[in-house]
Design a protein around this motif. Sequence first.
Motif, PDB file in Angstrom:
ATOM      1  N   ALA A   1      40.760  47.163  30.385  1.00  0.00           N
ATOM      2  CA  ALA A   1      42.088  46.361  31.409  1.00  0.00           C
ATOM      3  C   ALA A   1      41.226  45.722  32.654  1.00  0.00           C
ATOM      4  CB  ALA A   1      42.262  47.862  31.957  1.00  0.00           C
ATOM      5  N   GLY A   2      40.302  46.643  32.983  1.00  0.00           N
ATOM      6  CA  GLY A   2      38.914  45.870  34.058  1.00  0.00           C
ATOM      7  C   GLY A   2      39.109  44.791  33.420  1.00  0.00           C
ATOM      8  N   ILE A   3      38.607  43.966  32.870  1.00  0.00           N
ATOM      9  CA  ILE A   3      37.766  43.048  32.446  1.00  0.00           C
ATOM     10  C   ILE A   3      38.934  41.918  32.502  1.00  0.00           C
ATOM     11  CG2 ILE A   3      37.157  41.203  30.759  1.00  0.00           C
ATOM     12  CD1 ILE A   3      36.900  43.787  28.445  1.00  0.00           C
ATOM     13  N   THR A   4      40.641  41.591  32.875  1.00  0.00           N
ATOM     14  CA  THR A   4      40.844  40.745  33.133  1.00  0.00           C
ATOM     15  C   THR A   4      41.221  40.738  35.064  1.00  0.00           C
ATOM     16  OG1 THR A   4      42.745  41.640  31.853  1.00  0.00           O
ATOM     17  CG2 THR A   4      41.297  39.957  30.784  1.00  0.00           C
ATOM     18  N   ILE A   5      41.610  42.175  35.267  1.00  0.00           N
ATOM     19  CA  ILE A   5      41.450  42.263  36.520  1.00  0.00           C
ATOM     20  C   ILE A   5      41.185  42.419  37.216  1.00  0.00           C
ATOM     21  CG2 ILE A   5      42.006  44.414  38.071  1.00  0.00           C
ATOM     22  CD1 ILE A   5      43.491  45.994  35.503  1.00  0.00           C
ATOM     23  N   VAL A   6      39.580  42.825  37.031  1.00  0.00           N
ATOM     24  CA  VAL A   6      38.341  41.970  37.504  1.00  0.00           C
ATOM     25  C   VAL A   6      37.936  40.490  37.754  1.00  0.00           C
ATOM     26  CG1 VAL A   6      35.898  42.587  38.133  1.00  0.00           C
ATOM     27  CG2 VAL A   6      36.963  44.227  37.808  1.00  0.00           C
ATOM     28  N   SER A   7      37.443  40.213  36.468  1.00  0.00           N
ATOM     29  CA  SER A   7      37.267  38.941  36.408  1.00  0.00           C
ATOM     30  C   SER A   7      39.044  37.581  37.118  1.00  0.00           C
ATOM     31  CB  SER A   7      37.613  38.424  34.563  1.00  0.00           C
ATOM     32  OG  SER A   7      38.559  38.212  33.711  1.00  0.00           O
ATOM     33  N   GLY A   8      40.245  38.142  36.963  1.00  0.00           N
ATOM     34  CA  GLY A   8      41.419  37.164  37.189  1.00  0.00           C
ATOM     35  C   GLY A   8      41.268  37.502  39.329  1.00  0.00           C
ATOM     36  N   HIS A   9      40.901  38.675  39.190  1.00  0.00           N
ATOM     37  CA  HIS A   9      40.906  38.771  41.216  1.00  0.00           C
ATOM     38  C   HIS A   9      39.848  37.769  41.592  1.00  0.00           C
ATOM     39  CE1 HIS A   9      40.158  42.077  45.023  1.00  0.00           C
ATOM     40  NE2 HIS A   9      38.460  40.862  44.635  1.00  0.00           N
TER      41      HIS A   9
ATOM     42  N   ALA B   1      31.073  49.896  33.449  1.00  0.00           N
ATOM     43  CA  ALA B   1      31.401  50.881  34.907  1.00  0.00           C
ATOM     44  C   ALA B   1      32.944  52.042  34.496  1.00  0.00           C
ATOM     45  CB  ALA B   1      31.530  50.375  35.973  1.00  0.00           C
ATOM     46  N   GLY B   2      34.005  51.904  33.442  1.00  0.00           N
ATOM     47  CA  GLY B   2      34.027  52.450  33.336  1.00  0.00           C
ATOM     48  C   GLY B   2      35.101  52.805  33.926  1.00  0.00           C
ATOM     49  N   ALA B   3      36.109  53.611  34.007  1.00  0.00           N
ATOM     50  CA  ALA B   3      37.585  53.761  35.468  1.00  0.00           C
ATOM     51  C   ALA B   3      37.025  53.458  36.401  1.00  0.00           C
ATOM     52  CB  ALA B   3      37.351  54.838  35.449  1.00  0.00           C
ATOM     53  N   SER B   4      35.864  53.390  37.018  1.00  0.00           N
ATOM     54  CA  SER B   4      35.876  52.430  38.559  1.00  0.00           C
ATOM     55  C   SER B   4      36.178  51.057  38.421  1.00  0.00           C
ATOM     56  CB  SER B   4      34.442  52.607  38.942  1.00  0.00           C
ATOM     57  OG  SER B   4      33.748  54.375  38.910  1.00  0.00           O
ATOM     58  N   CYS B   5      35.876  50.366  37.351  1.00  0.00           N
ATOM     59  CA  CYS B   5      36.126  48.646  37.757  1.00  0.00           C
ATOM     60  C   CYS B   5      37.079  48.539  36.630  1.00  0.00           C
ATOM     61  CB  CYS B   5      35.079  47.763  37.314  1.00  0.00           C
ATOM     62  SG  CYS B   5      33.692  48.165  38.792  1.00  0.00           S
ATOM     63  N   GLY B   6      38.544  49.440  36.483  1.00  0.00           N
ATOM     64  CA  GLY B   6      39.472  49.466  36.157  1.00  0.00           C
ATOM     65  C   GLY B   6      39.544  49.797  34.061  1.00  0.00           C
ATOM     66  N   ALA B   7      38.465  50.909  33.709  1.00  0.00           N
ATOM     67  CA  ALA B   7      39.089  51.058  32.050  1.00  0.00           C
ATOM     68  C   ALA B   7      40.212  52.316  32.013  1.00  0.00           C
ATOM     69  CB  ALA B   7      37.420  51.769  31.764  1.00  0.00           C
ATOM     70  N   ASN B   8      41.586  51.649  31.425  1.00  0.00           N
ATOM     71  CA  ASN B   8      42.561  52.328  31.133  1.00  0.00           C
ATOM     72  C   ASN B   8      43.092  52.638  32.594  1.00  0.00           C
ATOM     73  OD1 ASN B   8      42.228  52.867  28.767  1.00  0.00           O
ATOM     74  ND2 ASN B   8      40.656  54.753  28.776  1.00  0.00           N
ATOM     75  N   PHE B   9      42.892  51.876  33.985  1.00  0.00           N
ATOM     76  CA  PHE B   9      44.226  51.539  35.181  1.00  0.00           C
ATOM     77  C   PHE B   9      44.895  50.977  34.944  1.00  0.00           C
ATOM     78  CE2 PHE B   9      45.637  49.292  38.602  1.00  0.00           C
ATOM     79  CZ  PHE B   9      45.291  50.765  39.665  1.00  0.00           C
ATOM     80  N   ASN B  10      46.004  52.247  35.432  1.00  0.00           N
ATOM     81  CA  ASN B  10      48.043  52.269  35.000  1.00  0.00           C
ATOM     82  C   ASN B  10      47.800  51.950  33.985  1.00  0.00           C
ATOM     83  OD1 ASN B  10      49.489  52.368  37.234  1.00  0.00           O
ATOM     84  ND2 ASN B  10      50.256  50.188  37.055  1.00  0.00           N
TER      85      ASN B  10
END
Length: 349
Positions: free
Chosen positions: A271-279, A256-265
């Motif tokens: 980055a999105g892999i652990t941000i989303v799975s942790g959520h 999903a790229g930036a839509s689900c957290g790639a390079n977020f912040n």
Amino acid sequence: MIRREHASGCFLALLGFLVVSPLCHAQEPQEPNQPMVYEGTVGGLRHLEEGQPPAMIHATVEDMKRFREANPNARPGVVQSAGTASDLFYHGGAGGIGVETSPKIYLVLWGSQWNNNDPSGEEAILHNFYSGAGGSSWLNSVTQYCQGVASGTVHCNGMGTPAGNQLGILAGVWYDNGSTAPSKPKQSQIAAEAVRAASHFGNTTASRNVSVQYVIATAHGHNATGFGTQYCAWHSSTSSASGNIAYTNLPYITDAGASCGANFNGLGPHAGITIVSGHEMAETITDQFPSTGWLDSSGAENGDKCAWISSGQGASADVKLSNGLSYPVQSLWSNAFNGGSGGCVLSYP
């Protein structure tokens, strides 16, 4: 504000960016160019498939941005709701279960599509992240929430049985790669895979599935419809001969790229892999069977309220886990933060 009423066994809800729609019917797709209406939380309870229980979705970066732009008076991490508090409160549980008191995660790499098809290395990242999440100060905020207390409870204050945050939360990994998984799996198919996983791991009774969640990870290019446009992931539950099964649909996040957290912040392409799975992990621990655990008056869970914060208090950041490895995570809502005023935190207490 989300309102839920019982009507002939169905919920009626005012949910996120959707207009009022009965949860006993499948959602109708948005018309092209139709403006979105943000009332309540942009993440939260959605009905995804006829005949299946609703799921708690994780909003995309764009949807959260649009929500905050449409609600300029809402500070990040707080879903504003006129006349209501922003705290999470207990919703009574399901059969006495509202939180995971000794959480266990079983990770399932579903389908032969995983074979030689992991360009972002998501398998290893998930394995290491889940291995270190338990016992971390980041996840410890879940322990302020409990079960065995009255519905409406806001602060447990030593009452009931708290959610757990023990070391070794990752209890097993199943490489279910002997056959091809559906290319665009439906909720019912993901739920069935979670039931198969319970059998695979020997969790064949209701008591064995208390405090257990199954993460069904789909392979690169084989994610459920709606991923990256309607949600980044979601968690739900299903009934079975082995009791209620709590599970997460975890797509191949970097698709999903930036839509689900790639390079977020500025936290990197993965980055999105652990941000989303942790959520999803933290939300399932505090609301194992949606939505009977801890949610606010708008139906937001501890992850929804703090999703995709890029600056200030609660901004997503790299944190060190109990195994010594550091990964990007989002903050989680804490009722106890700031003298009981509540807020998004990256560590607790």
